[in-house]
Design an enzyme around this catalytic site. Structure first.
Site, PDB file in Angstrom:
ATOM      1  N   ARG A  86      43.407  34.058  62.486  1.00  0.00           N
ATOM      2  CA  ARG A  86      44.699  34.737  62.600  1.00  0.00           C
ATOM      3  C   ARG A  86      45.102  35.502  61.338  1.00  0.00           C
ATOM      4  O   ARG A  86      45.521  36.657  61.415  1.00  0.00           O
ATOM      5  CB  ARG A  86      45.808  33.714  62.884  1.00  0.00           C
ATOM      6  CG  ARG A  86      45.988  33.370  64.301  1.00  0.00           C
ATOM      7  CD  ARG A  86      46.532  31.961  64.413  1.00  0.00           C
ATOM      8  NE  ARG A  86      45.431  31.049  64.074  1.00  0.00           N
ATOM      9  CZ  ARG A  86      44.598  30.555  64.980  1.00  0.00           C
ATOM     10  NH1 ARG A  86      44.789  30.819  66.244  1.00  0.00           N
ATOM     11  NH2 ARG A  86      43.587  29.784  64.636  1.00  0.00           N
ATOM     12  N   THR A  87      45.007  34.836  60.193  1.00  0.00           N
ATOM     13  CA  THR A  87      45.469  35.486  58.968  1.00  0.00           C
ATOM     14  C   THR A  87      44.625  36.720  58.697  1.00  0.00           C
ATOM     15  O   THR A  87      45.137  37.795  58.385  1.00  0.00           O
ATOM     16  CB  THR A  87      45.411  34.503  57.785  1.00  0.00           C
ATOM     17  OG1 THR A  87      46.111  33.308  58.162  1.00  0.00           O
ATOM     18  CG2 THR A  87      46.051  35.070  56.545  1.00  0.00           C
ATOM     19  N   LYS A 115      24.403  35.714  42.826  1.00  0.00           N
ATOM     20  CA  LYS A 115      23.542  36.017  41.669  1.00  0.00           C
ATOM     21  C   LYS A 115      24.150  35.489  40.380  1.00  0.00           C
ATOM     22  O   LYS A 115      23.667  35.778  39.291  1.00  0.00           O
ATOM     23  CB  LYS A 115      23.371  37.532  41.531  1.00  0.00           C
ATOM     24  CG  LYS A 115      22.723  38.213  42.711  1.00  0.00           C
ATOM     25  CD  LYS A 115      22.567  39.704  42.391  1.00  0.00           C
ATOM     26  CE  LYS A 115      22.282  40.526  43.611  1.00  0.00           C
ATOM     27  NZ  LYS A 115      22.523  41.954  43.376  1.00  0.00           N
ATOM     28  N   ARG A 136      41.759  34.891  50.555  1.00  0.00           N
ATOM     29  CA  ARG A 136      41.864  33.486  50.970  1.00  0.00           C
ATOM     30  C   ARG A 136      40.715  32.727  50.336  1.00  0.00           C
ATOM     31  O   ARG A 136      39.569  33.173  50.386  1.00  0.00           O
ATOM     32  CB  ARG A 136      41.783  33.362  52.486  1.00  0.00           C
ATOM     33  CG  ARG A 136      41.506  31.941  52.901  1.00  0.00           C
ATOM     34  CD  ARG A 136      41.666  31.700  54.352  1.00  0.00           C
ATOM     35  NE  ARG A 136      43.067  31.770  54.735  1.00  0.00           N
ATOM     36  CZ  ARG A 136      43.528  31.284  55.880  1.00  0.00           C
ATOM     37  NH1 ARG A 136      42.719  30.702  56.734  1.00  0.00           N
ATOM     38  NH2 ARG A 136      44.808  31.389  56.177  1.00  0.00           N
ATOM     39  N   HIS A 169      50.536  29.200  50.875  1.00  0.00           N
ATOM     40  CA  HIS A 169      50.144  30.196  51.877  1.00  0.00           C
ATOM     41  C   HIS A 169      51.410  31.011  52.146  1.00  0.00           C
ATOM     42  O   HIS A 169      52.053  30.882  53.181  1.00  0.00           O
ATOM     43  CB  HIS A 169      49.665  29.463  53.135  1.00  0.00           C
ATOM     44  CG  HIS A 169      48.975  30.303  54.154  1.00  0.00           C
ATOM     45  ND1 HIS A 169      48.943  31.672  54.098  1.00  0.00           N
ATOM     46  CD2 HIS A 169      48.286  29.951  55.267  1.00  0.00           C
ATOM     47  CE1 HIS A 169      48.261  32.127  55.142  1.00  0.00           C
ATOM     48  NE2 HIS A 169      47.854  31.113  55.868  1.00  0.00           N
TER      49      HIS A 169
HETATM   50  C1  NCD Z   1      46.636  27.496  58.173  1.00  0.00           C
HETATM   51  C2  NCD Z   1      45.894  27.550  56.843  1.00  0.00           C
HETATM   52  O1  NCD Z   1      44.867  28.213  56.724  1.00  0.00           O
HETATM   53  O2  NCD Z   1      46.400  26.923  55.930  1.00  0.00           O
HETATM   54  N1  NCD Z   1      46.122  28.423  59.105  1.00  0.00           N
HETATM   55  C3  NCD Z   1      46.686  29.671  59.183  1.00  0.00           C
HETATM   56  O3  NCD Z   1      46.580  30.470  58.276  1.00  0.00           O
HETATM   57  N2  NCD Z   1      47.416  29.955  60.277  1.00  0.00           N
HETATM   58  C4  NCD Z   1      46.751  26.141  58.742  1.00  0.00           C
HETATM   59  C5  NCD Z   1      45.506  25.348  59.023  1.00  0.00           C
HETATM   60  O4  NCD Z   1      44.397  25.769  58.756  1.00  0.00           O
HETATM   61  O5  NCD Z   1      45.686  24.261  59.564  1.00  0.00           O
END
Ligand code: NCD
Length: 356
Positions: A86-87, A115, A136, A169
């Site tokens: 999703r993100t 490397k 991320r 997040h």
């Molecule tokens: C969350 C995350 O990555 O922290 N997911 C997301 O971005 N919607 C929650 C999760 O992974 O449980």
């Protein structure tokens, strides 16, 4: 104050509020977006309104043509080395809505990190080709480090934290607040509501980010329902104490359902287990939302989840009007488009177009 004014070690030691003072532009807009402490009530209102404008504009061909003409001269790097559906997709869509082009690295095994290139050098490489880095990572503190490295380089492009370790997040919390703003629009907004967090509150970064962001609202009660091993961390509670927030910890979900205005479910984050299978020993089923609870839930409450879910919400309740998680997910695309537009300073143009 900018990140150029402070040494990395000194910055890293600061608390989130002190860190946040180094991350925004002079006019209060975020430059790097690393933590929810960067957003105050006014910023949240403005961002939510902008997301709504983007959402409406994107419904028409003319509106979409306008939006996609805003940032065709900007390129975004999506550096996602931890799993994401999703993100990742909502950031891709948000960039595309604004006309940006994107590049991606999703696996360090296919980049020069294999490397032996340092992460500092990798991010400087990204900034040579791109105008912002959306990242991320499972490495706690890395988004902050990269922001500091870039700010102190000759091409200081913004970092957007799309989830870093167990830390934060922030854009998830922004979409969560946008979902709450929309859900409670006709009920006096978020002020005075009771938000119940359920599940793995210790390792869930979405909980850390959202809990802090909710301190911007008056009289919001926070209830944390988790097995003792996964109960919310002290740093989260310290922030609530500092804001004199009314909060409570518990380990029975059923009894708090009737008082909830929002129930924020989370999955067990077992990728953080110190020993494989550790979380499987926890009796987590007591923290699943049962279909039977619907009859005890207020008629205008909402059930949220950052997703992905496992068993903590049965699919059987997906069509209940209070099940908000699919709409919550879509809100992510709008709020992320609004955030990127704000970072690049085209929020004024979006607002002006709407008035024309
Ligand atoms: C969350 C995350 O990555 O922290 N997911 C997301 O971005 N919607 C929650 C999760 O992974 O449980």
């Amino acid at each position: 104050m900018a990140l150029t004014d402070i040494a990395w070690e000194a910055f890293y030691e600061l608390d989130p509020v002190a860190k946040s003072r180094h991350l925004n532009q002079d006019d209060g807009r975020p430059f790097h977006t690393l933590m929810t402490q960067q957003f105050d009530r006014a910023a949240l209102d403005t961002l939510g309104e902008l997301a709504t404008r983007v959402r409406f504009l994107a419904k028409t061909k003319e509106g979409m043509a306008f939006l996609s003409d805003l940032l065709p001269h900007r390129r975004a790097m999506l550096y996602f080395t931890q799993p994401s559906t999703r993100t990742f997709l909502s950031f891709c869509s948000a960039c595309e809505i604004l006309g940006m082009r994107i590049g991606t690295v999703r696996n360090t095994a296919t980049s020069s990190e294999l490397k032996g290139e340092t992460k500092d050098d990798s991010v400087r490489t990204f900034s040579s080709y791109f105008d912002c880095v959306i990242m991320r990572t499972q490495v706690g503190g890395l988004a902050e480090r990269m922001a500091w490295v870039l700010s102190n380089s000759e091409r200081p492009v913004p970092i957007i934290n799309a989830g870093s370790g167990k830390d934060q997040h922030p854009t998830q919390a922004l979409l969560d607040v946008y979902t709450l703003q929309r859900s409670f629009e006709a009920r006096g907004g978020i002020d005075g509501k009771t938000v119940v967090f359920v599940g793995d509150l210790l390792r869930g970064r979405t909980v850390r980010s959202l809990s802090a962001l909710l301190t911007n609202y008056e009289g919001v009660r926070q209830v944390f329902i988790a097995p003792p091993q996964l109960q919310v961390a002290d740093d989260v509670l310290a922030i609530l104490d500092a804001h004199s927030v009314d909060y409570r910890l518990g380990d029975t979900l059923e009894s708090v359902v009737p008082e909830a205005d929002a129930i924020y479910m989370t999955r067990v984050q077992d990728e953080w287990d110190a020993e494989a299978g550790e979380s499987a020993k926890i009796d987590i089923e007591r923290f699943w939302f049962r279909e039977a609870y619907l009859s005890q839930l207020k008629s205008d409450a909402v059930i949220m989840h950052p997703l992905p879910r496992r068993h903590e919400i049965p699919a059987a309740i997906d069509n209940d009007p209070r099940a908000m998680y699919w709409r919550q997910m879509r809100n992510g695309m709008w709020i992320r488009a609004a955030l990127i537009a704000t970072i690049f300073g085209c929020d004024g143009e979006i607002n002006a177009f709407d008035e024309a």
